[in-house]
Design a protein around this motif. Structure first.
Motif, PDB file in Angstrom:
ATOM      1  N   UNK A 337       0.827  -1.192   0.000  1.00  0.00           N
ATOM      2  CA  UNK A 337       0.000   0.000   0.000  1.00  0.00           C
ATOM      3  C   UNK A 337       0.863   1.245   0.000  1.00  0.00           C
ATOM      4  N   UNK A 338       0.271   2.322  -0.498  1.00  0.00           N
ATOM      5  CA  UNK A 338       0.945   3.621  -0.567  1.00  0.00           C
ATOM      6  C   UNK A 338       0.033   4.643   0.101  1.00  0.00           C
ATOM      7  N   UNK A 339       0.592   5.408   1.026  1.00  0.00           N
ATOM      8  CA  UNK A 339      -0.176   6.409   1.771  1.00  0.00           C
ATOM      9  C   UNK A 339       0.060   7.783   1.175  1.00  0.00           C
ATOM     10  N   UNK A 340      -1.032   8.500   0.928  1.00  0.00           N
ATOM     11  CA  UNK A 340      -0.957   9.854   0.369  1.00  0.00           C
ATOM     12  C   UNK A 340      -1.575  10.804   1.384  1.00  0.00           C
ATOM     13  N   UNK A 341      -0.775  11.730   1.881  1.00  0.00           N
ATOM     14  CA  UNK A 341      -1.249  12.722   2.836  1.00  0.00           C
ATOM     15  C   UNK A 341      -1.782  13.919   2.052  1.00  0.00           C
ATOM     16  N   UNK A 342      -3.064  14.206   2.210  1.00  0.00           N
ATOM     17  CA  UNK A 342      -3.727  15.271   1.440  1.00  0.00           C
ATOM     18  C   UNK A 342      -3.939  16.482   2.347  1.00  0.00           C
ATOM     19  N   UNK A 343      -3.469  17.630   1.891  1.00  0.00           N
ATOM     20  CA  UNK A 343      -3.689  18.901   2.585  1.00  0.00           C
ATOM     21  C   UNK A 343      -4.567  19.775   1.701  1.00  0.00           C
ATOM     22  N   UNK A 344      -5.621  20.306   2.286  1.00  0.00           N
ATOM     23  CA  UNK A 344      -6.557  21.170   1.547  1.00  0.00           C
ATOM     24  C   UNK A 344      -6.286  22.611   1.942  1.00  0.00           C
ATOM     25  N   UNK A 345      -5.840  23.400   1.002  1.00  0.00           N
ATOM     26  CA  UNK A 345      -5.688  24.839   1.181  1.00  0.00           C
ATOM     27  C   UNK A 345      -6.840  25.528   0.466  1.00  0.00           C
ATOM     28  N   UNK A 346      -6.921  26.836   0.576  1.00  0.00           N
ATOM     29  CA  UNK A 346      -8.051  27.544  -0.029  1.00  0.00           C
ATOM     30  C   UNK A 346      -7.622  28.928  -0.463  1.00  0.00           C
ATOM     31  N   UNK A 347      -7.925  29.257  -1.730  1.00  0.00           N
ATOM     32  CA  UNK A 347      -7.875  30.639  -2.156  1.00  0.00           C
ATOM     33  C   UNK A 347      -9.010  31.380  -1.458  1.00  0.00           C
ATOM     34  N   UNK A 348      -8.957  32.692  -1.370  1.00  0.00           N
ATOM     35  CA  UNK A 348     -10.022  33.417  -0.666  1.00  0.00           C
ATOM     36  C   UNK A 348     -11.399  33.138  -1.270  1.00  0.00           C
ATOM     37  N   UNK A 349     -12.399  33.022  -0.417  1.00  0.00           N
ATOM     38  CA  UNK A 349     -13.785  32.898  -0.852  1.00  0.00           C
ATOM     39  C   UNK A 349     -14.651  33.743   0.070  1.00  0.00           C
TER      40      UNK A 349
END
Length: 1189
Positions: A337-349
């Protein structure tokens, strides 16, 4: 026969009417106002180099605004460039290349300014880029040589285009490459083979790039594959072999990842974008890919799998989609298995986008600019395009972060303000003007409009207006009465009056009056109520013979003042009325019915205001012969509909309904269901009234007062229900006062200073009379004050200006024009709650174990709760771990303790960590203030299971174990414990235990025998003890068959059997005897006949000599089993170690002239053998047998 649902456009029209009811009031264009940007190009503006460049910017204002541009933050002088022009009455730039020029010279960042004497509005910063479609670099590609079963990646590496090209793979003959879970294209454009097969070289492979703007496709030079195979022939029959890989001699392999590399990676994605995760694995057989999210489930509403499960796409990601995802690649040989760490950033809304502010002189107002993002965006205010800091000071203006407050505004305060909020991922720019006007009310729509509506529908009367100060608007009917708002009426901010259900008495003249301190204005709308269009005799389903005549009825009732149009559809398409058809006002006749006439027919009765539909199905029988056996021709079916309904014995509360039964279709009718419809509250909706046995066709129906009844009957047998009968004529019962009151009466606060009283409204059969209304009474409990009351036509009433959370007595009584209902019951309701005013005190924490604590606190006073006490709630978060190098999430968590409790337990904590905790009181409104922050530390605990425990078997002698440290050590690791035991089927060996240091993550086990498998159990330890264990088993040998239960239970290990040991000893003794005979034979020294020419090898056709000579067969020149063969069938030559020297007939021996050996050779040879035994042939049993031959 069926009545279809109204067409979608009917619902859509109602929805569109209601969407814009809360919009902002706009300034009429004949009044002075600052500029407003109305149209602009997108922020990232990519243009086609073959066309002229167009950068849009349009604005409105009074006076009309003028425009200018900046390029790369410097003034752009349009007049100096002959290629650049600006459209008339617009700021749109046009760059013309018909007379030459390079579009790339105009790339950059543009911004439009629209200005008049009241202010300046700005467009977004428009980044202009010219589309690029570069050519593929020329290259000569050598054939790709790969072993069958091996993984392969064909790299595309397309030229960088703008925008990026679309990649796809084809052969040089433009045939698409077939993709499946073994062969597929990755998101980066490369073509991946999980394992290569012989059939993959039947075509070549070319990467193609399609560019959007130029609509061109560029093709890379094709790759040619050459596949080396252990199977010399490409036998197509092997493709369907149950074990294709073994049949072709391809070794099976555990999966390994081709993309991404390694065991872990990370990925960042912006909020609102699509997240694409990809895992491509090699292996034999081809691995399957599965996706998981750690600590939760995949979002089923947004997640979808692509590319044969190799890609996971999550659409429109949000912050809760961050976390760790992992893909699992598995086949029968194992899994990784391969683990992918996902980070969610955001442009202004936007949270609160600034809106235009229209004020009268001396009024106060504010502009609010609130946005969110990750990282948190910064807010910059500008006025007329310049930073607010450099603008002239204004004593009436105050800036408070994301809000500008205006006090006592004057005419000179008019301007356009810009809010720019940005972070590293993007920006938002909004214009909002402040306009200071002194305008009396005015109406913005034509006067004396006529609105025609259908009875019982919902409608909206518009009254657009303007004024400053903003006027208040009121509606009146027929020039008298009180303001229309509440009950069946609702007034929106923009002045529209909504009537929720139109009745006949709603017809009349409606007047809207707008008033402010400068005056008033009014307008009138005349409302006419029309009867609905109804099909009262609908077409029926019919079964007819070919060549006969059929008539479909469609009789319609409509408002006589409206023009009626009747049309027909066949199979939901407009029906062409040919020579065989005749359309009349109330029917459609088809002469000489043909098979093509079979289908559904829909009668559409429409006026300019509404329509009604009715559908029937026509079945055409091809066989014109009349069946002689009725039972054989008509098997059991649903009954035909009842007909000829008649109402008799009319009374105030009852009526007799009689009907004629339809054909039972060979199955007796068991029941009749009588349904009714009323035309006041729910017209067109049928309700069950009563049920009668199938033996009757007349029944007395009990009725409610003041209901305009219409009845129909449905017959039921064991097969099913008939179609409903045609409806009866209507019968209205006389009215009476209500005999009941509304149910489910409640009183609850929606704000801290109100109480909303609600109830379930009464239906048509309980209204008992016209103009049903409700008398609502309320008073504070235990005060004995007089009852307050109000009359309401809806199902809710809001009591305002109430104290916080006070009990009230409530009564709701029904009333109609015939009188009031019975005295209602009293229910207790409460006014609105406010946030609690106090926090729990004297919070004490006692640590129970490594994952739980006990809390104790003092209760708050009841008067500080200001509502119903829901719970005491603890907010806690992990501040840090006592392991300095371990990163922890500081996400706040909560634990609730319902009711008036003084203690509770918080569990599921992380051991060996520093925590902080606060407590609040919670009521129906929300949280109260937080208590003093408490700190506590959890003791050491047992660790979680070691991660990624891997068992590999490189050969039959050893097994390699590897693992990673636990994800949650929960303390200081003191080591690892490994327990393992061999097993063969159900037979278990002795368990062994190994202890390791905390830094050791590898171990090699020496196998006791090549047959048994091993089961390993690994756990980590702290000072507290061993943690969760993980168990794995060594893989089975590739050629190892699973033993049957009988073999496993009844057959002992062959190596330990006495007969097997005796057989091995006998063979060893025989070999020893042969060696002794060989030594004796060699010591005789005889001569050997040889060929006349010593350089001629012995051939297979030479017969054996009786005096000890032997054949040297050419079998040694045949390919050895397992030798490698190329695809053309040639043999890779292997060097042979066989020579005459090896057989004792070469080397340093000398020859006589007649070709015989000199006698001394034998003596010398024997001496060498005796002294050093350097010849491998002397001890070989095979050569000893040759010597005896």
């Amino acid at each position: 026969m069926a009545r279809p649902q109204p067409p979608p456009w009917v619902h859509a029209a109602v929805l569109l009417c209601l969407l814009g009811l809360g919009g902002a009031i706009e300034i009429p264009m004949d009044l002075s106002q600052p500029p407003t940007i109305t149209k602009q190009s997108v922020k990232d503006h990519i243009v086609d180099p073959r066309d002229n460049i167009l950068i849009e910017c349009e604005a409105k204002g009074n006076p009309a605004p003028s425009f200018h541009w900046t390029r790369n933050s410097r003034f752009f002088n349009v007049a100096k460039d002959p290629r650049v022009s600006m459209r008339r009455r617009s700021g749109t730039l046009v760059i013309d290349f018909r007379s030459g020029g390079r579009p790339e010279e105009y790339e950059g960042e543009y911004q439009c300014f629209a200005r008049n004497k009241f202010g300046t509005a700005l467009s977004n910063r428009i980044r202009l880029q010219v589309s690029k479609s570069p050519l593929w670099p020329k290259e000569n590609l050598d054939p790709v040589v790969v072993q069958e079963g091996a993984p392969l990646t064909l790299q595309c590496n397309p030229p960088p285009g703008l925008p990026s090209p679309v990649i796809f793979w084809m052969s040089s003959s433009m045939e698409p490459i077939t993709q499946d879970k073994r062969v597929s294209q990755g998101h980066n454009g490369d073509l991946y083979f999980s394992n290569v097969m012989v059939q993959d070289m039947q075509t070549d492979y070319s990467c193609n790039a399609r560019f959007h703007f130029t609509h061109t496709i560029q093709q890379k030079n094709p790759f040619t594959l050459k596949v080396l195979t252990n199977h010399p022939y490409n036998d197509s029959s092997l493709r369907n072999h149950p074990d294709m890989y073994s049949a072709r001699g391809v070794s099976e392999r555990t999966p390994s990842f081709m993309y991404p590399q390694g065991t872990a990676s990370s990925q960042m994605v912006l909020r609102g974008m699509d997240l694409l995760l990809e895992c491509i694995a090699s292996g034999v057989p081809t691995p399957d890919i599965a996706w998981y999210k750690k600590g939760g489930d995949l979002p089923s509403d947004k997640a979808k799998f692509e590319n044969f499960n190799k890609a996971l796409r999550i659409t429109s990601v949000s912050e809760e989609d961050s976390g760790e995802y992992f893909c699992l690649a598995s086949n029968k040989m194992g899994s990784i298995r391969h683990t992918i760490s996902v980070r969610v950033k955001a442009a202004p809304y936007w949270l609160d986008e600034p809106k235009n502010l229209i004020l009268a002189p001396g009024e106060d107002g504010r502009l609010v600019c609130r946005a969110n993002g990750n990282p948190k965006p910064t807010v910059q205010w500008m006025v007329n395009g310049e930073p607010l800091q450099s603008a002239p000071p204004n004593p009436n203006r105050e800036v408070a972060g994301d809000t500008i407050i205006f006090r006592d505004t004057q005419i000179s305060s008019r301007a356009v303000y810009q809010c720019n909020t940005s972070n590293e991922h993007g920006y938002l720019l909004a214009n909002a003007f402040v306009s200071v006007l002194d305008v009396p009310p005015r109406m913005m729509s034509p006067r004396n409009q006529l609105i025609r509506v259908i009875l019982y529908n919902r409608t909206r009367l518009d009254c657009p207006f303007f004024g400053s100060p903003i006027p208040t608007l009121r509606w009146f009917k027929n020039g008298q009465g009180s303001n229309l708002d509440g009950g069946n009426y609702h007034v929106y901010e923009n002045g529209s009056l909504e009537i929720k259900m139109i009745r006949k008495e709603d017809q009349g003249i409606y007047t809207c009056v707008a008033t402010n301190i400068l005056g008033k204005a009014e307008n009138q709308v005349r409302l006419e109520v029309k009867d609905p269009t109804r099909i009262f005799r609908m077409p029926e389903d019919q079964v007819v013979k070919r060549g006969t005549t059929v008539q479909l009825e469609c009789r319609v009732k409509h408002d006589p003042s409206l023009k009626l149009t009747v049309s027909w559809l066949k199979d939901d398409q407009p029906l062409y009325i040919g020579n065989r058809m005749k359309k009349e006002d109330d029917s459609l006749t088809i002469f000489g019915v043909a098979e093509r006439d079979q289908g559904s027919y829909t009668c559409v009765a429409s006026t300019e205001l509404d329509q009604d539909l009715a559908k029937a199905y026509l079945t055409v029988l091809a066989d014109q012969t009349t069946p002689t056996n009725r039972l054989a021709a008509l098997p059991k079916g649903r009954p035909d509909r009842p007909r000829d309904l008649e109402l008799t014995d009319l009374a105030e509360r009852s009526v007799r309904l009689t009907w004629i039964p339809g054909d039972d279709n060979n199955s007796p009718i068991t029941d009749y269901v009588v349904q009714f419809e009323e035309d006041q509250f729910q017209p067109g909706v049928w309700h069950d009234h009563s049920k009668f046995p199938g033996s009757v066709n007349s029944a007395v129906l009990q009725l409610s007062p003041y209901v305009n009844y219409q009845f129909r009957v449905i017959a039921v047998n064991e097969v099913g229900s008939s179609h409903p009968s045609l409806p009866s004529e209507r019968y209205r019962t006389s009215g009476a006062p209500p005999e009941s009151n509304p149910s489910d009466v409640k009183g609850e606060g929606t704000r801290k200073n109100n109480m909303e009283i609600t109830w379930t409204p009464m239906n048509a059969t309980s209204a008992f009379g016209p103009n049903l209304r409700y008398i609502v009474k309320w008073r504070r409990k235990e005060t004995r004050e007089t009852w307050n009351n109000a009359t309401v036509w809806g199902s809710r009433y809001v009591v305002g200006q109430t104290p916080v959370y006070v009990p009230y007595e409530i009564r709701v009584q029904a009333e109609n024009d015939f009188g009031k209902g019975p005295e209602p019951d009293t229910v207790i309701g409460y006014s609105g709650e406010d946030y609690p005013r106090a926090a729990p005190t004297d919070v004490k924490i006692r640590v129970l174990n490594s994952t739980a604590i006990n809390l104790q606190w003092n209760r708050v006073y009841s008067d500080t709760v200001q509502g119903q006490l829901r719970e005491y709630r603890a907010y806690y978060w992990r501040e840090s771990s006592l392991l300095k190098s371990l990163w922890v999430s500081q996400k706040r968590q909560q634990a609730g303790f319902p009711g008036d409790r003084l203690r509770g337990v918080v569990s599921r904590l992380f051991p060996y960590s520093n925590y902080k905790l606060e407590m609040v009181v919670v009521n129906g409104r929300g949280d109260g203030p937080r208590s003093e922050t408490k700190e506590f530390t959890t003791p050491e605990g047992v660790p979680s299971a070691p991660r990624r425990f891997r068992v590999r078997q490189p050969n039959l002698q050893t097994i390699n174990l590897e693992w990673d440290h636990p994800e949650h050590p929960n303390g200081i690791l003191t080591g690892y414990s490994l327990r393992y035991l061999p097993f063969n089927g159900t037979k278990l060996g002795k368990q062994m235990v190994e202890n390791f240091s905390p830094n050791q993550t590898k171990f090699t086990v020496q196998r006791a025998d090549p047959v048994s498998r091993y089961r390993f159990t690994l756990s980590a330890r702290t000072q507290v003890g061993s943690g969760e264990a993980v168990t794995e088993e060594s893989p089975a040998a590739p050629n190892e068959a699973t033993p049957t239960a009988a073999y496993t239970n009844n057959q002992p290990d062959i190596v330990t059997q006495g007969w097997f040991i005796g057989l091995m000893c006998a063979i060893a003794l025989l070999v020893l005897i042969l060696l002794i005979v060989c030594f004796i034979k060699r010591s005789r020294g005889g001569k050997y006949p040889v060929r006349e020419k010593k350089d001629v090898p012995l051939g297979p056709e030479d017969p054996k000599e009786e005096d000890g000579s032997f054949d040297y067969s050419d079998e040694d020149n045949k390919p050895l089993q397992g030798s490698q063969t190329s695809l053309d069938g040639t043999i890779k030559q292997q060097e042979s170690d066989d020579s005459l020297v090896d057989y004792g007939e070469g080397g340093e021996g000398q020859f006589n002239e007649d070709g015989s050996f000199i006698g001394q050779y034998t003596v010398k040879k024997d001496k060498e053998e005796t002294e050093g035994n350097e010849s491998s042939e002397a001890t070989s049993p095979v050569n000893a047998i040759y010597s005896l031959a």
